[in-house]
Every structure is written in C-alpha cells, then in structure tokens.
Scaffold this active site. Structure first.
Site, PDB file in Angstrom:
ATOM      1  N   GLN A 234       6.037 -20.889  39.739  1.00 26.32           N
ATOM      2  CA  GLN A 234       5.225 -21.252  38.572  1.00 26.32           C
ATOM      3  C   GLN A 234       5.082 -20.111  37.575  1.00 26.32           C
ATOM      4  OE1 GLN A 234       2.085 -23.058  41.303  1.00 26.32           O
ATOM      5  NE2 GLN A 234       1.847 -24.319  39.464  1.00 26.32           N
TER       6      GLN A 234
ATOM      7  N   HIS B 241       0.715 -28.265  49.157  1.00 25.77           N
ATOM      8  CA  HIS B 241       1.123 -28.342  47.750  1.00 25.77           C
ATOM      9  C   HIS B 241       1.945 -27.112  47.366  1.00 25.77           C
ATOM     10  CE1 HIS B 241       0.148 -29.493  43.414  1.00 25.77           C
ATOM     11  NE2 HIS B 241       0.565 -28.244  43.282  1.00 25.77           N
ATOM     12  N   GLU B 242       1.448 -25.929  47.762  1.00 23.57           N
ATOM     13  CA  GLU B 242       2.125 -24.687  47.368  1.00 23.57           C
ATOM     14  C   GLU B 242       3.440 -24.489  48.124  1.00 23.57           C
ATOM     15  OE1 GLU B 242       1.166 -23.338  44.721  1.00 23.57           O
ATOM     16  OE2 GLU B 242      -0.734 -24.408  44.665  1.00 23.57           O
TER      17      GLU B 242
ATOM     18  N   CYS C 219      -2.143 -29.910  39.089  1.00 19.26           N
ATOM     19  CA  CYS C 219      -1.213 -28.785  39.219  1.00 19.26           C
ATOM     20  C   CYS C 219      -1.228 -28.003  37.918  1.00 19.26           C
ATOM     21  CB  CYS C 219       0.190 -29.308  39.510  1.00 19.26           C
ATOM     22  SG  CYS C 219       1.428 -28.005  39.676  1.00 19.26           S
ATOM     23  N   LEU C 220      -1.270 -26.685  38.026  1.00 21.47           N
ATOM     24  CA  LEU C 220      -1.311 -25.840  36.833  1.00 21.47           C
ATOM     25  C   LEU C 220      -0.064 -25.990  35.970  1.00 21.47           C
ATOM     26  CD1 LEU C 220      -2.883 -22.594  38.339  1.00 21.47           C
ATOM     27  CD2 LEU C 220      -4.010 -24.302  36.914  1.00 21.47           C
TER      28      LEU C 220
ATOM     29  N   HIS D 140       6.020 -26.349  46.395  1.00 23.62           N
ATOM     30  CA  HIS D 140       6.515 -25.591  45.237  1.00 23.62           C
ATOM     31  C   HIS D 140       7.599 -24.604  45.651  1.00 23.62           C
ATOM     32  CE1 HIS D 140       4.414 -26.517  41.534  1.00 23.62           C
ATOM     33  NE2 HIS D 140       3.217 -26.405  42.099  1.00 23.62           N
TER      34      HIS D 140
ATOM     35  N   GLY E 250      -4.428 -22.519  43.832  1.00 21.84           N
ATOM     36  CA  GLY E 250      -3.164 -22.082  44.396  1.00 21.84           C
ATOM     37  C   GLY E 250      -2.149 -21.851  43.293  1.00 21.84           C
TER      38      GLY E 250
END
Length: 202
Positions: free
Chosen positions: A50, A149-150, A107-108, A153, A45
């Site tokens: 991000q 999660h997204e 997480c990226l 964000h 994701g």
C-alpha cells in the site's frame, strides 16, 4: 515520515510481496514510516504494497477501536492487545481457525468504500518481528480480521476479491472511478483520509 497510500488501480497492490531476507535499516525505517502513516490515516493495518513496496511486511494497531474487541496470545501467553500495539509482522505465515463470520471492512486503498466480508473468527500467525525474533500470535475478533486482511494484501489479494458478486457489482461504478483517479495520479494523503473513514479501515 508519512507516506502516500496507493489507491485501487495501482498495479503494486496486485503484487505478491517478496520474502524479507535481512531486517536492515531500510526495513526498520519502512516499518516505522508505515506505522506513522497508518496512525495518520486512522487505519488499523497497513501492508507494504500500500506504500509502494512489494514485501512481506505489515503493521497493525487495533488499540483505538473500542467497539470491536480483540484477543491476543503472544508466544502462548495471553496479553492485552492494546498494550502490544503496534504489531510489526515480517514474512507472516497464517493459519485460519474458528467458524467463519461476516464483518464490515474498509481499506485505506479504497477511500469511502466498505463491504461485508467473510473471514475466519480466529487466526494463528508465525512471523518475525523487527529484531528478527520468531513470534507466534493467536488472535480473535478485530485483530484476527485485520491480520487476514493485511496478509491478503501481502499476496496481492484485495478485500473486494472477498465480496460476493452482488456486492461487487453494486460497487462497480465507484471502483471504476477510483481506478481512473489512480491512473490520473490523484492520491489522497492520509491527513485528508481522516474525514473519509466512517468504518474501521484496514
């Protein structure tokens, strides 16, 4: 085009995304670049914040994860999650369902950092796709976790905010180091990130 992924400490990660009023060429190109960036980083994701855009836009793809299954209903019909990826969600609105469960997340924007996060076991999302059509998604398993999660964000909430205080305290020095690296302008390119990802990265 592969975009740079912002790391923890960048203020855009704390920005609430603006509603997308018009799905124009910029939005379509951004979504395509986000999908390419997510795949290059072996993520499941990626939110617009991000990659430096505070918008209500996220992309997801859980098709390569075999050990954490998902279910998916699209507009009321059961569909194969893998065949429906990648998903592009614009202006998503989320409803949580099912019991809470704890699972590992990365997480990226937090290279090499993972944590045990409590999330709802299932979720329902209403959103638009790139064609502007309204869609409704019901998901469970990894996909439900990734969506939560997204969407966090998109509202400026990071997965470390969902950790218990002891877990966050244990990561304190690593988080401070990452913030310092971010302030110095050091970013990790997605192709370098592949070597760092040990858990499913959202």
């Amino acid at each position: 085009m592969i975009l740079s992924i912002l790391q923890y400490g960048d203020p855009i990660l704390r920005a609430k995304g603006k509603q997308i009023e018009q799905i124009d060429e910029h939005i379509r190109e951004l979504a395509a670049n986000m999908v390419e960036t997510m795949h290059a980083a072996n993520g499941v994701g990626l939110a617009a914040q991000q990659v430096g855009e505070a918008l209500q836009l996220t992309v997801l793809d859980v098709s390569q994860v075999e050990d954490r299954p998902s279910t998916l209903k699209l507009n009321g019909n059961d569909v194969d999650p893998a065949a429906s990826m990648p998903l592009v969600l614009i202006n998503p609105e989320i409803e949580l369902g099912g019991e809470a469960e704890i699972g590992t997340e990365g997480c990226l924007s937090f290279p090499e950092i993972t944590g045990q996060i409590e999330r709802a076991a299932s979720t329902k999302v209403r959103a638009q796709n790139l064609e502007g059509d309204k869609i409704e998604i019901e998901a469970s398993g990894l996909l439900a976790r990734a969506i939560q999660h997204e969407v966090d964000h998109l509202n400026g909430i990071l997965f470390i905010d969902r950790m218990n205080s002891a877990a966050k305290a244990a990561l304190s020095s690593r988080l401070k180091r990452l913030q310092k690296q971010t302030k110095r302008g050091k970013r990790i390119r997605p192709q370098d990130e592949r070597e760092l990802v040990s858990e499913t990265t959202l």
